[in-house]
Design an enzyme around this catalytic site. Structure first.
Site, short mmCIF file in Angstrom:
data_model
loop_
_atom_site.label_atom_id
_atom_site.label_comp_id
_atom_site.label_asym_id
_atom_site.label_seq_id
_atom_site.Cartn_x
_atom_site.Cartn_y
_atom_site.Cartn_z
N SER A 120 0.81 -1.22 0.00
CA SER A 120 0.00 0.00 0.00
C SER A 120 0.84 1.26 0.00
O SER A 120 0.32 2.35 -0.23
CB SER A 120 -0.93 0.01 1.22
OG SER A 120 -0.17 -0.07 2.42
N HIS A 141 -1.73 -2.53 -6.45
CA HIS A 141 -2.30 -2.27 -5.14
C HIS A 141 -3.82 -2.36 -5.21
O HIS A 141 -4.49 -1.48 -5.75
CB HIS A 141 -1.87 -0.88 -4.65
CG HIS A 141 -2.43 -0.50 -3.32
ND1 HIS A 141 -2.74 0.79 -2.97
CD2 HIS A 141 -2.78 -1.27 -2.25
CE1 HIS A 141 -3.23 0.80 -1.75
NE2 HIS A 141 -3.27 -0.44 -1.29
N GLU A 153 -4.30 0.29 -8.17
CA GLU A 153 -3.20 1.18 -8.53
C GLU A 153 -2.09 0.35 -9.16
O GLU A 153 -1.53 -0.54 -8.50
CB GLU A 153 -2.66 1.92 -7.30
CG GLU A 153 -3.62 2.95 -6.74
CD GLU A 153 -3.07 3.66 -5.51
OE1 GLU A 153 -3.25 4.88 -5.41
OE2 GLU A 153 -2.46 2.98 -4.65
N ASN A 191 -3.34 6.50 -0.88
CA ASN A 191 -2.89 6.62 0.50
C ASN A 191 -2.15 7.92 0.76
O ASN A 191 -2.12 8.41 1.89
CB ASN A 191 -2.04 5.42 0.90
CG ASN A 191 -2.90 4.21 1.23
OD1 ASN A 191 -4.04 4.36 1.65
ND2 ASN A 191 -2.37 3.03 1.04
#
Length: 285
Positions: A120, A141, A153, A191
């Protein structure tokens, strides 16, 4: 490259979710962990999810059985690596453990096998450096819960080839996901935006500005978020949140990414969120 055989290393929540979605897309999938108990736990989780989908009439019983028939649980790493077109790593968010795993896999896998990490926030470029196949190393991800969340991602490391990026995008689409591309940078896209927001919610709570319930209500009703940041934190896991904030703070060196002390305190108290029964909220009652 057409991916038909996948190995997922890590049979936890994310790994089992990735395996389930891949098998439903028609891929032959091996799911591997370090012992039989963990592998069995991953397979049971997939079976339970499929049973719920049948109960909600999203799939038929025959479709659920076909998905399970395409998934094989293994412990031996060499067996897991054998004949895989792609290996997706979904183990603990620890750089040294990931690099050690990929070094082993690099010796076991055919040269054409693509390596992907579900990290992540950690560096794809650094992980790839533990192998001899940087051009065939990519980030993929997924988001929790994998069967429900549409985004993947696709992260390009410093040496990742365009063919590998294209293969990862095509695979994500076959799995019913929408891929977006990011260059290798701490936290990638989601994130980098989301985790600091949650961190700020923790500061609001720690400073006594508002209750957890009111902080969550503020973002649900005031910003039209589907759930509040602290409820989301409990779903993500407070240990995961802390790990990502530490990565952002260490890699970017900006004080705005300093993890909230309350996050550290709650992790030390093992209040890790829903998976532990307690986090910001208590789920045991």
């Amino acid at each position: 490259m057409k991916v038909t055989r996948m190995t997922v290393v890590g049979a936890g929540l994310m790994g089992s979710g990735i395996a389930q979605v891949a098998a439903r897309a028609g891929l032959e999938v091996k799911i591997r962990d370090i012992d039989d108990k963990l592998v069995e736990g991953g397979l049971n989780s997939i079976e339970k999810n499929l049973e719920q989908s049948v109960a909600r009439q999203r799939i038929t019983e025959d479709e659920a059985k076909a998905v399970m028939a395409r998934i094989t649980g293994v412990v031996d790493l060499a067996q897991a690596a054998k004949e895989a077109d792609i290996i997706i790593e979904a183990i603990t968010e620890n750089m040294e453990l990931k690099k050690e795993l990929f070094t082993q896999l690099d010796k076991l896998c055919p040269a054409e096998t693509i390596f992907a990490s579900n990290t992540s926030s950690l560096s794809i470029t650094e992980m790839a450096s533990a192998t001899q196949r940087a051009p065939r190393f990519v980030g993929m991800h997924f988001f929790n819960p994998v069967p429900a969340m549409r985004l993947v991602e696709v992260v390009r490391g410093y040496g990742t080839s365009q063919d590998t990026v294209d293969a990862a995008r095509e695979l994500a689409e076959r799995m019913g996901k929408t891929p977006i591309e990011a260059k290798d940078s701490p936290g990638f896209i989601v994130n980098r935006l989301l985790v600091p927001m949650i961190n700020e919610a923790l500061y609001l709570l720690m400073e006594g500005v508002a209750s957890a319930e009111d902080i969550d209500q503020a973002m649900v009703l005031g910003a039209n978020h589907p759930m509040g940041p602290l409820t989301l934190l409990d779903l993500i896991g407070l240990d995961t949140q802390l790990a990502v904030m530490n990565t952002l703070y260490t890699e970017l060196g900006d004080p705005k990414y300093r993890p909230c002390p309350l996050n550290r305190k709650l992790v030390r108290a093992r209040r890790l969120g829903r998976k532990a029964g307690k986090g910001i909220y208590d789920y045991t009652q």
